[in-house]
Motif scaffolding. Structure first.
Motif, short mmCIF file in Angstrom:
data_model
loop_
_atom_site.label_atom_id
_atom_site.label_comp_id
_atom_site.label_asym_id
_atom_site.label_seq_id
_atom_site.Cartn_x
_atom_site.Cartn_y
_atom_site.Cartn_z
N VAL A 243 -23.56 21.10 23.31
CA VAL A 243 -23.04 19.82 22.80
C VAL A 243 -21.53 19.98 22.68
N ALA A 244 -20.84 19.74 23.78
CA ALA A 244 -19.40 19.95 23.84
C ALA A 244 -18.65 18.62 23.64
N CYS A 245 -18.82 17.70 24.57
CA CYS A 245 -18.05 16.45 24.54
C CYS A 245 -18.35 15.60 23.31
N GLY A 246 -19.46 15.81 22.67
CA GLY A 246 -19.78 15.05 21.47
C GLY A 246 -19.30 15.71 20.19
N ALA A 247 -18.62 16.87 20.30
CA ALA A 247 -18.12 17.56 19.12
C ALA A 247 -16.70 18.08 19.36
N ILE A 248 -16.53 18.92 20.36
CA ILE A 248 -15.20 19.37 20.79
C ILE A 248 -15.29 19.79 22.24
N SER A 249 -14.29 19.43 23.01
CA SER A 249 -14.33 19.70 24.45
C SER A 249 -12.94 19.96 24.99
N GLY A 250 -12.76 21.10 25.64
CA GLY A 250 -11.48 21.41 26.24
C GLY A 250 -11.11 20.46 27.36
N PHE A 251 -12.12 19.87 27.99
CA PHE A 251 -11.86 18.89 29.05
C PHE A 251 -10.98 17.76 28.54
N HIS A 252 -11.15 17.38 27.29
CA HIS A 252 -10.36 16.30 26.72
C HIS A 252 -8.87 16.61 26.75
N ALA A 253 -8.52 17.89 26.59
CA ALA A 253 -7.12 18.28 26.60
C ALA A 253 -6.49 18.06 27.97
N THR A 254 -7.31 18.07 29.02
CA THR A 254 -6.79 17.81 30.35
C THR A 254 -6.61 16.31 30.60
N GLN A 255 -7.31 15.49 29.80
CA GLN A 255 -7.26 14.04 29.97
C GLN A 255 -6.20 13.38 29.08
N SER A 256 -5.98 13.95 27.90
CA SER A 256 -5.05 13.35 26.95
C SER A 256 -3.65 13.14 27.51
N PRO A 257 -3.10 14.07 28.34
CA PRO A 257 -1.77 13.81 28.91
C PRO A 257 -1.69 12.54 29.75
N LEU A 258 -2.81 12.09 30.33
CA LEU A 258 -2.79 10.85 31.10
C LEU A 258 -2.35 9.68 30.23
N MET A 259 -2.89 9.62 29.00
CA MET A 259 -2.53 8.54 28.09
C MET A 259 -1.22 8.85 27.35
N ALA A 260 -0.89 10.13 27.20
CA ALA A 260 0.40 10.49 26.60
C ALA A 260 1.55 9.97 27.45
N ARG A 261 1.31 9.80 28.74
CA ARG A 261 2.32 9.28 29.67
C ARG A 261 2.37 7.76 29.67
N CYS A 262 1.50 7.12 28.88
CA CYS A 262 1.41 5.66 28.89
C CYS A 262 1.59 5.04 27.50
N MET A 263 1.97 5.83 26.51
CA MET A 263 2.11 5.34 25.14
C MET A 263 3.50 4.77 24.89
N LYS A 264 3.56 3.64 24.24
CA LYS A 264 4.84 3.03 23.91
C LYS A 264 5.42 3.63 22.63
N SER A 265 4.54 4.13 21.74
CA SER A 265 4.98 4.69 20.47
C SER A 265 4.11 5.87 20.08
N GLU A 266 4.72 6.88 19.44
CA GLU A 266 3.96 8.02 18.95
C GLU A 266 2.94 7.61 17.89
N ARG A 267 3.19 6.53 17.21
CA ARG A 267 2.31 6.11 16.11
C ARG A 267 0.96 5.60 16.62
#
Length: 482
Positions: A243-267
């Protein structure tokens, strides 16, 4: 049912309380974000917050919170605890920091972020880990939906090309190539929010179907606080890897930068990163509850745990024919919309690694072709019966949680340098270090092939006397080094 509802409430409350603690610890401000400062029209594109949230949810969800949670149900309702507390104190923290650290470093991929805080040696390890993980994820999330579509047409009585798994796999891989190659807002930014809504509706439908059907009783944790796995597979650390993606998953760390490149504000980070993980935890909790209430453990194991046939059966039983269409659409779209971003992330990781600018078509092709080529070989090998899907999934699971461990240590070093409360990341990092190393010594695809034994009846006897102490010592050593 009571324990399920308590866990559901804890997840929601956790978002507003502990999620805010995590956000305040990081300290978002009003600095100019990479999406505004760089904005190349390809990977750096400003998106509204609601779209960021839904795209992030689709990016990280995939088959994980569905297949993983259903397989986790084999251990009984005790899996609710891992989904709930894992999401709040580990998964949400991991996703938040992987996204926000990327945002603070020009949207860099997770391997480059790790290098900044843990050194060049770990950066190179993470580069390899990330690319291998992403290709395996892309492959798993191509094979899985191809199997689901094949099952749908086969059950509908089709015997032509529409019931051929290889046909659908090739179509999905072609789509992956297009989505990996073109601008993020052309396909991903437009259709993902729609599928995100479908995923949420699907989870609500399954949950409502289970709660309102008197034939389905969700077992209580306190009445089943033991290992209920029919094969006797140990809870530690198999359940925490499964039970990885439903609790903690390293794969998510590879996906988060995609949205980090699309955020207008850190908040926006609290809702986009921590919020998407909590939503995934809720989805996983619902599917785990469905698995525990609809099937006895032996029956669930016989069906294959988390697999297309189980998902199809649950959707049919909880929502009937009308809900089944929507549900299967969500289950098929969900992994596809993680598979394409997995290959996209692999392209960006290699681009950061090799310092290849991605504005030109030629440079993107240089990376898209080999990345998708390897995924196609693995996927077609499975469709032709040459490569076992379950083996790919197991290797993905261990690589996945090991990557999560490394990312949490990197976040801990960031907080240490900033003179902030690093224990919110160091504690789950230590825990995941023990999980990862214990699994490495127990799993049959790792050292367990040499260290475990079998009884005369063929039952596996796990060498926990060796694996448990080694896992704990390894975690303590890493904490001491930190």
């Amino acid at each position: 049912m009571v324990s399920f509802l308590i866990c559901l409430a804890l997840l929601i409350v956790g978002y507003f309380t502990y999620g805010k603690v995590v956000d305040n610890t990081f300290g978002p401000d009003d600095r100019e974000t990479p999406a505004v400062r760089i904005n190349d029209g390809i990977d750096y594109v400003v998106m509204p917050q609601w779209k960021l949230f839904l795209v992030q949810l689709l990016n990280i969800a995939g088959l994980g919170p569905i297949f993983g949670a259903l397989t986790g149900a084999l251990w009984g309702p005790i899996v609710f605890l891992w989904i709930t507390f894992g999401t709040i104190f580990a998964g949400g923290v991991h996703d938040y920091f992987s996204g926000m650290l990327s945002e603070r470093n020009n949207g860099a991929s997770v391997s480059e972020i790790t290098g900044i805080y843990l050194g060049n040696g770990m950066k190179n390890v993470m580069r390899v880990f990330s690319v291998v993980l992403l290709v395996m994820v892309g492959t798993v999330f191509a094979v899985g939906p191809a199997g689901l579509i094949q099952l749908l047409f086969t059950n509908a009585g089709f015997t032509n090309v529409l019931s051929n798994k290889l046909f659908w796999l090739v179509l999905i891989l072609i789509y992956y190539f297009i989505a990996t190659f073109i601008s993020i807002d052309k396909i991903i930014g437009k259709i993902y929010p729609i599928f995100g809504i479908c995923l949420i509706i699907m989870a609500v439908g399954v949950g409502f179907g289970v709660l309102t059907n008197p034939d389905y009783v969700i077992p209580e944790i306190w009445e089943n606080f033991t290992n209920l796995h029919p094969s006797g597979t140990p809870i530690w650390s198999f359940m925490f890897i499964t039970v990885a993606c439903g609790a903690i998953s390293g794969f998510h760390a590879t996906q988060s930068p995609l949205m980090a490149r699309c955020m207008k504000s850190e908040r926006q980070g609290h809702m986009v990163f921590y919020g998407a993980m909590v939503s995934e935890g809720v989805i996983a909790l619902i599917w785990a509850a469905a698995g525990c209430s609809i099937y006895e453990g032996a029956k669930l194991l016989e069906m294959g745990g988390g697999c297309p046939a189980t998902v199809y059966d649950i959707c049919s039983k909880t929502m009937g024919s009308v809900g089944l269409v929507l549900a299967m659409l969500g289950v098929i779209a969900c992994p596809i919309t993680s598979g394409d971003t997995a290959f996209r992330s692999a392209r960006l990781t290699l681009a950061d690694w090799l310092k290849i600018d991605q504005k030109s078509y030629a440079n993107r092709l240089k990376l898209c072709i080999p990345v998708l080529g390897v995924g196609a070989i693995l996927g077609i090998g499975n469709a032709l019966g040459k490569i076992d899907y379950n083996v790919i999934w197991r290797y993905f699971s261990w690589t996945n949680q090991t990557l999560a461990m490394i990312v949490l240590w990197a976040a801990s070093m960031f907080l240490f340098r900033e003179k902030k409360n690093y224990w919110i990341t160091a504690v789950p990092a230590t825990f995941m270090s023990a999980v990862s190393m214990t699994y490495f010594f127990l799993a049959p695809e790792c050292l367990g092939a040499f260290l475990n034994s079998k009884t005369a009846e063929g039952v596996t006897v796990y060498n926990t006397a060796l694996a448990y102490p080694i896992g704990i010592i390894f975690a303590i050593v890493l904490l001491a080094i930190f």
